[in-house]
Structures are given as structure tokens and as C-alpha cells.
Design a protein around this motif. Structure first.
Motif, PDB file in Angstrom:
ATOM      1  N   TYR A 536      43.462  38.867  45.789  1.00  0.00           N
ATOM      2  CA  TYR A 536      42.453  39.245  45.229  1.00  0.00           C
ATOM      3  C   TYR A 536      41.209  39.370  46.490  1.00  0.00           C
ATOM      4  O   TYR A 536      41.153  38.276  46.943  1.00  0.00           O
ATOM      5  N   HIS A 537      40.424  40.327  46.287  1.00  0.00           N
ATOM      6  CA  HIS A 537      39.250  40.525  46.907  1.00  0.00           C
ATOM      7  C   HIS A 537      38.035  39.535  46.736  1.00  0.00           C
ATOM      8  O   HIS A 537      37.972  38.912  45.636  1.00  0.00           O
ATOM      9  N   GLU A 540      36.319  40.102  43.568  1.00  0.00           N
ATOM     10  CA  GLU A 540      37.167  40.112  42.440  1.00  0.00           C
ATOM     11  C   GLU A 540      37.603  38.832  42.002  1.00  0.00           C
ATOM     12  O   GLU A 540      38.051  38.812  40.757  1.00  0.00           O
ATOM     13  N   PRO A 609      43.606  40.104  51.354  1.00  0.00           N
ATOM     14  CA  PRO A 609      42.180  40.132  51.700  1.00  0.00           C
ATOM     15  C   PRO A 609      41.942  38.587  52.082  1.00  0.00           C
ATOM     16  O   PRO A 609      40.504  38.768  52.833  1.00  0.00           O
ATOM     17  N   ASP A 651      34.399  44.841  58.494  1.00  0.00           N
ATOM     18  CA  ASP A 651      34.816  44.805  57.185  1.00  0.00           C
ATOM     19  C   ASP A 651      33.798  43.792  56.609  1.00  0.00           C
ATOM     20  O   ASP A 651      33.479  42.620  57.209  1.00  0.00           O
ATOM     21  N   ILE A 653      32.652  40.604  54.410  1.00  0.00           N
ATOM     22  CA  ILE A 653      33.511  39.499  53.921  1.00  0.00           C
ATOM     23  C   ILE A 653      32.603  38.438  53.341  1.00  0.00           C
ATOM     24  O   ILE A 653      31.372  38.391  53.399  1.00  0.00           O
ATOM     25  N   VAL A 679      36.988  35.743  53.100  1.00  0.00           N
ATOM     26  CA  VAL A 679      37.893  36.808  52.196  1.00  0.00           C
ATOM     27  C   VAL A 679      37.278  38.076  52.155  1.00  0.00           C
ATOM     28  O   VAL A 679      35.912  38.039  52.058  1.00  0.00           O
ATOM     29  N   GLN A 680      38.008  39.078  52.641  1.00  0.00           N
ATOM     30  CA  GLN A 680      37.463  40.282  52.576  1.00  0.00           C
ATOM     31  C   GLN A 680      36.761  41.024  51.118  1.00  0.00           C
ATOM     32  O   GLN A 680      37.540  40.622  49.942  1.00  0.00           O
ATOM     33  N   LYS A 681      35.996  41.768  51.138  1.00  0.00           N
ATOM     34  CA  LYS A 681      35.515  42.412  50.070  1.00  0.00           C
ATOM     35  C   LYS A 681      36.198  43.789  49.788  1.00  0.00           C
ATOM     36  O   LYS A 681      36.930  44.329  50.653  1.00  0.00           O
ATOM     37  N   SER A 682      36.226  44.162  48.639  1.00  0.00           N
ATOM     38  CA  SER A 682      37.003  45.390  48.253  1.00  0.00           C
ATOM     39  C   SER A 682      36.398  46.782  48.793  1.00  0.00           C
ATOM     40  O   SER A 682      36.776  47.696  48.927  1.00  0.00           O
TER      41      SER A 682
END
Length: 685
Positions: A536-537, A540, A609, A651, A653, A679-682
Motif C-alpha cells: 500500500y502507498h 492508502e 511503494p 517521487d 514520499i 513509503v511512496q505516495k500514489s
């Protein structure tokens, strides 16, 4: 109409001031340079604006977003700093003096931006400390939260640092989400006004973040309530007068005072004139006497020296101070400027004459000096003045009288206990410097000094290469002191932010505490989803989202292989007899093997992610894991912090903290820790 520019107030979003009132003169030559305004300020509307518009607009952002605003504001002020330097010259400050005030103040914005981004959560509720289990079955917990006060922060500042004095208070109150009403001292208020105008022109600050009062505070203090907070910097007498305001007492309004104090510097008896520390001590004292013309709340007023070193120290100090070039700071070679005003010059001269009844003058002519520069005979200049008090145990004198200028008194002491006693005679100070080569002396003396001083600066040859000096409060460390120094605290990292917040204890089930704090509490309801949490991003993921892993049984081969790979052959892992004789009564696995094995249980190996693991917090090995034990891990999303960052690929994050519990086959906790991941965002930024 006044022929000088009128310094304006900024009240309820409007600049006020068209008619001249008090003339403000240049400290260099006495020329009229600015005027305060005569228009009355409606403090009722000022407070209402702060508590409605200001409060709402500030809390539309969270800690992380306000930290970013501070960083951007710092950049903007740095881009326009030269305009501030030009105005600062009227205060009598040299370029170096102004650097402390202007760029030192801006640096505080950067420091609090960094601390906020690294230490504060997303949101406007700060969870303090770990939850405490209050019931037997784990469904009643207690913890502490801090929330922004709903009032205004009223800052009443001194004349000596018109920019730093404002920004070092504004940065933490802004980060906390509380609007500020700033009242600078009139004689240098034009420099504060110039800075506030830049802050307003930047269009970076939410509406109502800051208001500026030029002139009197009128009935402002009488209109405050318990959600407001007052901070003051200035004389101890004024602090006592303001703090005793009936409304402040009746409504228990927090009042933080940072007052001028009789700070001292102590040369330890282990230092000889041949030591590097001797020269460092002399240099530090001379610097604190001359920087800002001695107009610093942290300046050294008392110089405590072993009896046998009085002559070498007085000789070295008079020689160094005698080289100080006094005059118009715009002239090449001038190293010391003027006091802030003729009134200040007059006050310092009066205090000097009072001190002369108990001390001899070793160097200095006070206000009778002859500074360099055209028109400086009308300026507020005062020559560095060194006194000697040979009876330091007598009442009064330099232990009670503070000339707020370049005046210091040399005093002999017999031994370190006597030195500590004399230091305490200041009745509470902001800072003291102890110069010594001997760690044993520092270890004994520093705790004794800490009782009466807000900061203890230990100076030796090693620290001197990086030391910011006796007189430099740092954003990360507490500024303030007991007794005469006001009894308050400023700065000190995130501690200062908490001054503008209300602390409350919260009790309830883990699920309820999680809802309040925005942080997963063990025992709270968990969120099970079909995919691994690492799929999950950032945007999310939900707090409480969890994964219970499969199990793994630890073998002897695991221990042997890990020991060979790591080089850790500690006897508890390899010596059967010694391990059986230990408190564990068996060979046990390496703690870091358990950590690694747990990662193997919960890490999702595919590309996703989750970009990086950059650390562990709160790691504890709770129970031993032996050969044949079976372990299982649970990983749960604990907190999410959106710092508004992007990685090197562009990206967007965020930072996610995961709660990790590792248990054995009996359900006993064997390891507990938090993992921090990027953690990367969507969506792209």
C-alpha cells in the motif's frame, strides 16, 4: 508631518501609524531617524483577530506544514537580509553585532523547521510518551497529549536584539499553531518593524500569524485570559512588575520571563598563564564585554579568578580591551559600536558610578570616551570598562548591580568552593563559563553551578575550536535561568513548542487512545486487509493496518551460521556449559538474529511503494529465544508523518513507523521495536 519615517504597528491585518509621536535617534550620531506613531491601538480587536482568524488559519496547517513555512520564511529573509543590515546600523551595532541579531534570528527559523520536521507528527495533536497500561487485561490505558492553546502568544521584547529576540520566540509559537502579538522595545522597534514587513510581504504566513505593537501595550495584559501566554525579555524589575498584573494572577496566565542577570566566568585554579585555556578565558571575557557593546542578557558581568592569578588576568584583559577600536561601525577598523540610546548610556554610567564605591577602575573612561567618526560625540558610546573588587564577600557591588553595557568586575577567589559561592551571589543567572583543563574539576563544579545557572559553558582548548561561546543561546538548548534571571525557559528544542500547548492526560481503551493520538496502541482494533501492508502507498495505509506472519523454528544451525556470518561468538550462543550455568540455563539465539529472522518473516520481497528502511526505535529484547523455540511476528502501521518530501527521482514520499512484536510459541513477547520506512505516495507531487 514628521520628517522621519513613522514606525507602524501591524494590527488585525492592517498597518497603523500616520502621525508621529516619539522621535527615535541614531545611536551613532544622535540624528533623528524614525518616529513611533501616536494612533491608539484597539487591543480588543487585536486579540479577537488573533483568536479567530489567526487561530483558524494556523490550524488549517499541521506541524509538518508549519515547519515547512518556517524554512521558506527563513529563505525569504536571508534573500532580503541586506535591507535589515542597513537599518540595524542606526542601533549602534557593528556588522558582526547585527549578524548575531539578523542571521542568528533567521537561523532559529531554520532550526525549528528542522526540529519540527524530524520530531513532530502530521496533525495538530502531539502524543507525549508511551501509553501506560492501567488495567489488568490490557483494555484500559492512559497517556498524555498536547494541543495548541486557543489564545495568543504575547511577546514583550528587549531593545538589544530586535530581530533575534522576536524570531526565537515566534518560531516555536508558530510551530505550535498559536498566533503571536509582538511588542518590541521602542528605541530599536524600527528594525523589528522592517523584519515584520518582510515577513508580511513574503505571503508565506497564514493570516493572523503575527501582529506588531509599536509603543505601549496599553490595556492588552488586562484583556488576556487563561488560553493566552506572555513571554518577556528585559530587566528583572520590569519582569516583576508585569508578572504581578492582577489579570495575569487572577487568570493564572502563563508568564515566562527571561531577565538580565549577573552572569559570571570562572577561571579554574588548574589553569596557568602558560596554558592555552588562559588565553581562551581572556579572549572570551573581552568578547562578551564588547560584542553588542555589552548589551546582552548573557554578557559576563563578574570575572572570578584565583587570587594568585588576579594580576596576570587583569594585565592580559586590560591589554586586549585597550586595543578595542570604538566608533562609527561604518568606519574600517572599528570593532565596537554604541549603546542603543543616550538613555541607555546614562543608565550604564549611573550603574558604573554605583559600582565604583566597591571597586577600583582598571581600565575605561565610560561615557567620557572619544570614539572615531563624524558626529559621534553626540552618540551613545561607552568605553569598555574593567573594574577590580578585592572584597568579593562584601554585600552589594557587582553581585547586585548590573550596568547593561561594556562593564565587568574582576574578583579573586580562594578555592573552587569559594568560586561557586561567589557565583551563586548573583542570585540566579542565565549562563556561566567554567574554563578548565581538568575533567575532575568540571565534574565537581558544573553540578554546583547548575543550581544557580540556566546554562553551564565549559571551555577548554578542545571545545574552543567549535564552541559558539559563552553568550550564544542555541535553539536546541534551554535559554533561561533561576532567580534573578527570571525563572523561565525559552528555546530548548521542542520543549519551547510545548510551552504554547496545553498538556492533558487521556484515559480509555487502546482503540480510543489510537483515535485521539493518531498512533497505534497495542491492544487496539487492528485492520486486516487482503494485501501485505507493504503493497500500500503512503496515502492508502491506515493506522492500525496489520500483518501476522507465518512462524519459524530456530535451530542450532541458525545460531552457528549467524555467529560465523556476524563474527559474534559470545559464549551464551556457543558454550553449552557456560550457558547452562547462566541465568537463562540454556544456549540462546543472538538478539540480532531474532531481529533478522523477524524481518524475513514480515518483509514483502517484491518491488512496491516501500522504498527504504532507515532505522529502528525502541528496540528491546524482552525474553530469550532458545534452540527449538518458534517465533512469529506482527507488524502494524503505527504512525504516518507527511513531511512533504520527494526522493531523488521526484517521487512524493512519507515516513511510516511500524510497530513490530515478535513472540514465541507460548505467545510471550521476545522482541519489540519500531521500524521507520520511507513509503511512496500514489500520486506525483
Amino acid at each position: 508631518m514628521s520628517s522621519t519615517p513613522i514606525v507602524q504597528s501591524f494590527i488585525a491585518g492592517q498597518w497603523i501609524g500616520q502621525n508621529a509621536h516619539q522621535t527615535l535617534n541614531s545611536a551613532i550620531n544622535g540624528d533623528a531617524v524614525f518616529s513611533t506613531h501616536s494612533e491608539a491601538i484597539d487591543f480588543s480587536s487585536s486579540l479577537d483577530y488573533a483568536k479567530t482568524i489567526g487561530h483558524k488559519s494556523l490550524l488549517a496547517l499541521d506541524f509538518q506544514q508549519r515547519a515547512t513555512v518556517l524554512r521558506n520564511l527563513g529563505k525569504y529573509l536571508m534573500e532580503h537580509k541586506e535591507s535589515l543590515y542597513q537599518i540595524s546600523a542606526h542601533t549602534g551595532a557593528t556588522r558582526n553585532d547585527s549578524w548575531i541579531d539578523i542571521e542568528g534570528g533567521i537561523a532559529t527559523l531554520f532550526a525549528y523547521s528542522s526540529m519540527g520536521r524530524n520530531e513532530l507528527p502530521s496533525g495538530n495533536t502531539l502524543h507525549e510518551g508511551d501509553p501506560v497500561q492501567l488495567g489488568k487485561v490490557g483494555q484500559f490505558f492512559g497517556s498524555h497529549i498536547l494541543v495548541p492553546k486557543q489564545g495568543a502568544a504575547v511577546h514583550i521584547n528587549a531593545f538589544n536584539f530586535p530581530i533575534w529576540g522576536m524570531l526565537e520566540k515566534f518560531a516555536p509559537n508558530f510551530l505550535a499553531g498559536v498566533p503571536a502579538i509582538v511588542k518590541p522595545a521602542s528605541q530599536t522597534s524600527y528594525l523589528t518593524e522592517a523584519c515584520v514587513k518582510l515577513m508580511h510581504q513574503s505571503n508565506l504566513l497564514p493570516l493572523g500569524s503575527i501582529q506588531l505593537i509599536i509603543g505601549s501595550t496599553g490595556d492588552l495584559l488586562d484583556r488576556l485570559d487563561s488560553q493566552d501566554i506572555v513571554t518577556f525579555t528585559g530587566s528583572a524589575d520590569t519582569a516583576r512588575m508585569l508578572k504581578s498584573n492582577a489579570n495575569i494572577l487572577n487568570h493564572s496566565i502563563p508568564f515566562n520571563a527571561e531577565a538580565d542577570s549577573l552572569n559570571c566566568a570562572i577561571l579554574a585554579p588548574d589553569v596557568t598563564p602558560e596554558d592555552a585555556e588562559f588565553e581562551l578565558f581572556v579572549k572570551e571575557v573581552a568578547r562578551e564585554m564588547t560584542v553588542k557593546a555589552g548589551q546582552k542578557c548573557t554578557a559576563i558581568r563578574r570575572i572570578l579568578v584565583p587570587e594568585h592569578l588576579i594580576e596576570p588576568v587583569s594585565g592580559a584583559l586590560t591589554q586586549r580591551l585597550g586595543k578595542t577600536t570604538l566608533g562609527d561601525p561604518t568606519i574600517e577598523g572599528v570593532r565596537m559600536g554604541a549603546l542603543a540610546s543616550i538613555d541607555q548610556q546614562r543608565d550604564v554610567q549611573e550603574k558604573l558610578e554605583m559600582l565604583m564605591s566597591s571597586s577600583d577602575v582598571l581600565l575605561g573612561r565610560g561615557a567620557e570616551c572619544k570614539p572615531f567618526g563624524e558626529g559621534t560625540e553626540k552618540g551613545a558610546f561607552f568605553e569598555p570598562t574593567l573594574l577590580l573588587n578585592t572584597s568579593p564577600d562584601a554585600e552589594g557591588g557587582a553581585h547586585d548591580i548590573e550596568p547593561f553595557g561594556p562593564v565587568s568586575t574582576l574578583m579573586p577567589y580562594r578555592d573552587v568552593d569559594h568560586a561557586c559561592t561567589l557565583a551563586a551571589r548573583g542570585k540566579g543567572s542565565l549562563v556561566t563559563t567554567l574554563t578548565t583543563k581538568d575533567p575532575a574539576i568540571a565534574g565537581v563544579v558544573a553540578p554546583k553551578l547548575a543550581v544557580w545557572h540556566g546554562r553551564v559553558h565549559i571551555l577548554d582548548e578542545r571545545s574552543s575550536k567549535e564552541s559558539t561561546g559563552h553568550g550564544s543561546p542555541l535553539p536546541m538548548l534551554k535559554h533561561g535561568g533561576p532567580g534573578r534571571a527570571g525563572g523561565g525557559e525559552e528555546l530548548g528544542g521542542i520543549r519551547a513548542v510545548k510551552h504554547y500547548m496545553q498538556r492533558a492526560s487521556v484515559q480509555g481503551s487502546p482503540t480510543m487512545l489510537m483515535a485521539v493520538t493518531g498512533q497505534y496502541v497495542r491492544g487496539a482494533d487492528k485492520i486486516e486487509k487482503p494485501l501485505h501492508p507493504f503493497r500500500y502507498h503512503f496515502d492508502e495505509l491506515e493506522i492500525g493496518q496489520t500483518l501476522l506472519t507465518h512462524r519459524r523454528t530456530v535451530t542450532e544451525a541458525d545460531i552457528v551460521n549467524f555467529g560465523c556470518l556476524s563474527g559474534d561468538h559470545f559464549y551464551m550462543h556457543f558454550d553449552e556449559q557456560a550457558a547452562c550455568d547462566s541465568m537463562f540455563e540454556k544456549r540462546i539465539a543472538h538478539g540480532y538474529f531474532v531481529l533478522s529472522a523477524a524481518a524475513g518473516l514480515f518483509v514483502d520481497p517484491g518491488v512496491g511503494p516501500v522504498l527504504a528502511n532507515y532505522g529502528l526505535d525502541t528496540l528491546r529484547f524482552v525474553n530469550p529465544v532458545g534452540i527449538g523455540d518458534t517465533i512469529q511476528a506482527r507488524i502494524t502501521c503505527k504512525t504516518k508523518i507527511d513531511q512533504g518530501k520527494v526522493n531523488n527521482k521526484g517521487d512524493a514520499i512519507g515516513v511510516v513507523s511500524w510497530d513490530v512484536e515478535v513472540v514465541n510459541q507460548n505467545g510471550e513477547l521476545v522482541a519489540s521495536y519500531d521500524i521507520l520506512t520511507l513509503v511512496q505516495k500514489s500520486q506525483k507531487p
